[in-house]
Scaffold this active site. Structure first.
Site, mmCIF file in Angstrom:
data_model
loop_
_atom_site.group_PDB
_atom_site.id
_atom_site.type_symbol
_atom_site.label_atom_id
_atom_site.label_comp_id
_atom_site.label_asym_id
_atom_site.label_seq_id
_atom_site.Cartn_x
_atom_site.Cartn_y
_atom_site.Cartn_z
ATOM 1 N N THR A 280 6.626 -6.445 1.827
ATOM 2 C CA THR A 280 7.267 -6.623 1.179
ATOM 3 C C THR A 280 8.990 -6.819 1.126
ATOM 4 O O THR A 280 9.582 -6.939 1.117
ATOM 5 C CB THR A 280 8.183 -4.412 1.123
ATOM 6 O OG1 THR A 280 6.217 -4.323 0.603
ATOM 7 C CG2 THR A 280 8.707 -4.757 -0.015
ATOM 8 N N GLY B 120 0.825 -1.057 0.336
ATOM 9 C CA GLY B 120 -0.083 -0.264 -0.341
ATOM 10 C C GLY B 120 0.454 1.384 -0.135
ATOM 11 O O GLY B 120 2.175 1.290 0.968
ATOM 12 N N VAL C 90 17.235 7.987 -6.061
ATOM 13 C CA VAL C 90 17.884 7.745 -7.253
ATOM 14 C C VAL C 90 19.257 9.304 -7.507
ATOM 15 O O VAL C 90 20.041 9.107 -7.773
ATOM 16 C CB VAL C 90 16.935 8.305 -8.223
ATOM 17 C CG1 VAL C 90 17.127 8.979 -9.527
ATOM 18 C CG2 VAL C 90 15.286 7.348 -8.270
ATOM 19 N N ASP D 135 0.968 0.202 8.294
ATOM 20 C CA ASP D 135 0.109 -1.022 9.145
ATOM 21 C C ASP D 135 0.973 -1.040 10.262
ATOM 22 O O ASP D 135 0.314 -1.887 10.215
ATOM 23 C CB ASP D 135 0.571 -1.881 8.554
ATOM 24 C CG ASP D 135 -0.387 -1.664 6.312
ATOM 25 O OD1 ASP D 135 -1.419 -1.481 6.363
ATOM 26 O OD2 ASP D 135 -0.625 -2.683 5.525
ATOM 27 N N THR E 140 5.305 2.501 5.414
ATOM 28 C CA THR E 140 4.148 1.551 5.520
ATOM 29 C C THR E 140 3.405 2.379 6.707
ATOM 30 O O THR E 140 3.818 3.144 6.972
ATOM 31 C CB THR E 140 4.334 0.164 6.364
ATOM 32 O OG1 THR E 140 3.516 -0.495 7.055
ATOM 33 C CG2 THR E 140 5.709 0.748 7.413
ATOM 34 N N ARG F 56 13.185 9.327 -4.303
ATOM 35 C CA ARG F 56 13.095 10.093 -4.924
ATOM 36 C C ARG F 56 15.544 10.459 -4.316
ATOM 37 O O ARG F 56 16.367 10.809 -4.770
ATOM 38 C CB ARG F 56 12.934 12.238 -5.033
ATOM 39 C CG ARG F 56 13.958 13.307 -4.272
ATOM 40 C CD ARG F 56 13.630 14.278 -4.894
ATOM 41 N NE ARG F 56 14.042 15.528 -4.965
ATOM 42 C CZ ARG F 56 15.684 16.386 -4.308
ATOM 43 N NH1 ARG F 56 14.800 15.880 -2.961
ATOM 44 N NH2 ARG F 56 15.470 17.436 -4.089
ATOM 45 N N ALA F 57 15.594 10.080 -2.655
ATOM 46 C CA ALA F 57 16.429 9.686 -2.237
ATOM 47 C C ALA F 57 17.863 8.769 -3.037
ATOM 48 O O ALA F 57 19.068 9.200 -2.980
ATOM 49 C CB ALA F 57 16.261 10.034 -0.807
ATOM 50 N N ARG G 15 0.042 -5.714 -5.352
ATOM 51 C CA ARG G 15 0.348 -6.415 -4.587
ATOM 52 C C ARG G 15 1.001 -7.549 -5.628
ATOM 53 O O ARG G 15 0.024 -7.974 -6.891
ATOM 54 C CB ARG G 15 -0.428 -6.933 -4.062
ATOM 55 C CG ARG G 15 -0.251 -6.021 -2.303
ATOM 56 C CD ARG G 15 -1.652 -6.558 -1.250
ATOM 57 N NE ARG G 15 -2.000 -5.346 -0.954
ATOM 58 C CZ ARG G 15 -1.386 -4.611 0.096
ATOM 59 N NH1 ARG G 15 -0.196 -4.878 0.423
ATOM 60 N NH2 ARG G 15 -1.812 -3.365 1.096
#
Length: 134
Positions: A105, A11, A24, A128, A126, A21-22, A72
């Site tokens: 993940t 999610g 890359v 969760d 997350t 971004r960091a 997922r």
């Protein structure tokens, strides 16, 4: 190590775009090629992998969700699915991955590492409350 991939999985959660971004920009600064895997493990299986550049992540920090999209993947739960994902990473010469997500993940990344030995870094993303310290 010369090539890495970054992906988001599970999610959406706050900070995913900032983390992408960091990853890359830091990879580029360190002289690495960096690839984005779109739609998490599902995109890894389907080969939805694209080279990213500094401008690929311009103006994304304030955006919600994740520019890499997320999904997922039931197929990744199978050895055959993980083998497809591995083969697609190898087509691009990717030597390491950065997984942004939660417990599911990271569980997938752990199994993937155990099977194929690709070094993996996990960045919590997350809502969760399923990772210690988040």
């Amino acid at each position: 190590m010369k090539k890495i991939a970054v992906f988001t999985s599970g999610g959406d959660s706050p900070g995913m775009n900032a983390c992408v971004r960091a990853v890359v920009r830091t990879a580029i600064f360190k002289g690495l090629e960096v690839y984005g895997v779109y739609r998490g493990y599902e995109g890894m299986i389907e080969g939805d992998i694209k080279r990213m550049h500094s401008y690929s992540v311009s103006n994304i920090v304030q955006r919600g969700g994740t520019i890499l999209k997320s999904a997922r993947s039931e197929e990744f739960r199978t050895p055959e699915g993980r083998k497809k994902a591995y083969n697609n990473l190898m087509k691009h010469g990717i030597e390491g991955i950065v997984a942004i997500g939660g417990d599911g993940t990271f569980t997938g990344a752990k199994i993937f590492f155990e099977e194929f030995g690709i070094p993996t870094i996990g960045c919590p993303g997350t809502i969760d409350n399923d990772l210690y310290g988040t």
